[in-house]
Design an enzyme around this catalytic site. Structure first.
Site, PDB file in Angstrom:
ATOM      1  N   HIS A  70       0.843  -1.193   0.000  1.00 10.47           N
ATOM      2  CA  HIS A  70       0.000   0.000   0.000  1.00 10.47           C
ATOM      3  C   HIS A  70       0.884   1.249   0.000  1.00 10.47           C
ATOM      4  O   HIS A  70       1.866   1.323   0.732  1.00 10.47           O
ATOM      5  CB  HIS A  70      -0.910   0.013   1.224  1.00 10.47           C
ATOM      6  CG  HIS A  70      -1.916  -1.095   1.231  1.00 10.47           C
ATOM      7  ND1 HIS A  70      -2.967  -1.147   0.346  1.00 10.47           N
ATOM      8  CD2 HIS A  70      -2.030  -2.200   2.003  1.00 10.47           C
ATOM      9  CE1 HIS A  70      -3.673  -2.223   0.566  1.00 10.47           C
ATOM     10  NE2 HIS A  70      -3.143  -2.887   1.577  1.00 10.47           N
ATOM     11  N   CYS A 112       0.071   2.186  -5.475  1.00  8.12           N
ATOM     12  CA  CYS A 112      -0.685   3.328  -5.973  1.00  8.12           C
ATOM     13  C   CYS A 112       0.240   4.529  -6.156  1.00  8.12           C
ATOM     14  O   CYS A 112       1.084   4.808  -5.297  1.00  8.12           O
ATOM     15  CB  CYS A 112      -1.819   3.681  -5.011  1.00  8.12           C
ATOM     16  SG  CYS A 112      -3.057   2.389  -4.796  1.00  8.12           S
ATOM     17  N   SER A 140      -6.124  -4.834  -7.917  1.00 17.13           N
ATOM     18  CA  SER A 140      -5.830  -6.232  -7.647  1.00 17.13           C
ATOM     19  C   SER A 140      -6.380  -7.129  -8.743  1.00 17.13           C
ATOM     20  O   SER A 140      -7.385  -6.823  -9.385  1.00 17.13           O
ATOM     21  CB  SER A 140      -6.428  -6.653  -6.304  1.00 17.13           C
ATOM     22  OG  SER A 140      -5.890  -5.877  -5.261  1.00 17.13           O
TER      23      SER A 140
END
Length: 301
Positions: A70, A112, A140
């Site tokens: 993340h 991201c 994903s």
């Protein structure tokens, strides 16, 4: 993050740094921290650190750093508790270059807004690849039916599919790697940066960084192994003697269990129970009503 070593050219090595687990570099996920990761890259580690937790690299090494997880604009999360920023990374890479800890470095970031991580890089011989541009999310791939969660995203899926077709004798170059995941497949827009890299990506083989063919560097010097073995044997004997002379370790009893077991319980101060107090007040009110009646209530409240 797993760090593995394999020779891909004469006197060169490939180092793959993965964010999932440290492997031989860290014993458990507890050791996978931003500080430890940067210290392993730059070599700023205590002298007592074993060789299995060091990157013994030089100016002939080919580095592959692959990071996923993340992230956002200019950062990537570690263990959902801390973050590594693009500023920390480009400072670390510059230290590695100044210390001559790598020859060429391939940086792949799968998160991201991944392109925001390598925009600040300025050290030479770095080629970077990201799964998404600034302002874009990465998505994903299909979930695993056995455990019910997603194991990778579109970018990692198609890159892995491409690399599985590469063999040690392959002549495929990085120009084809840049084309494996267009926006029509990955949903996000992958990006790459090659201006810091001295070679043309069309002339850089995939096996320069992803290969694991061992080659031998020939030397004409004579190495006397017998002398080295005697030195090692003598040092081993000295270590054994030092261990025998050391006093056995003694640990203080932190919790006096024997005293606690035989200790008499402390007498508590007596307090009337709550029910007793409530009953006493009820008795007082009943006597008051019986004696004076309800017409005198206004003098009480």
């Amino acid at each position: 993050m797993a760090v593995t070593y394999s020779l891909s050219r004469p006197a060169t090595a490939l180092v793959a740094v993965l964010l999932l687990s440290f492997g031989s570099v860290a014993a458990s996920h507890i050791e996978v921290t931003v500080e430890n990761f940067l210290r392993v890259l730059t070599g700023r580690i205590p002298p007592s650190t074993p060789r299995s937790k060091r990157l013994l690299s030089d100016d002939r090494f080919f580095f592959l750093i692959y990071m996923t997880g993340h992230g956002g604009n200019g950062f990537l999360k570690f263990q959902d508790s801390e973050e590594i920023t693009n500023i920390e990374l480009f400072f670390a890479f510059e230290q590695m270059w100044q210390k001559r800890r790598y020859n060429e470095l391939l940086f792949i970031i799968d998160t991201c807004q991944g392109a925001s991580i390598f925009f600040r890089f300025y050290s030479p011989n770095i080629m970077a690849l990201a799964s998404s541009q600034v302002g874009e999310d990465f998505f994903s791939h299909q979930p695993d039916p056995a455990i019910g969660v997603h194991l990778m995203d579109f970018f990692s899926f198609y890159v892995l599919e491409f690399l599985e077709e590469i063999n040690p004798a392959s002549q495929t170059n990085f120009f084809f790697l840049f084309q494996v995941c267009p926006k029509s497949l990955c949903v996000s827009t992958p990006g790459h940066r090659t201006d810091l890299f001295q070679r043309d990506p069309k002339n850089v083989l995939i096996t320069d960084f992803f290969g694991s063919v061992r080659k031998v560097e020939i030397t004409t010097e004579t190495i006397n192994l017998q002398q080295g073995s005697e030195i090692m044997e003598s040092s081993y004997k000295e270590d054994q003697m030092d261990e025998e002379l050391m006093e056995p370790l003694k640990y203080a009893e932190q919790l006096p269990v024997a005293q606690i077991i035989h200790q008499k319980p402390k007498l508590k101060d007596w307090h009337p129970p709550g029910g007793f107090i409530l009953g006493l007040w009820a008795l007082i009110i009943m006597v008051f009503f019986k004696t004076y009646g309800i017409k005198h209530m206004k003098f009480i409240f």
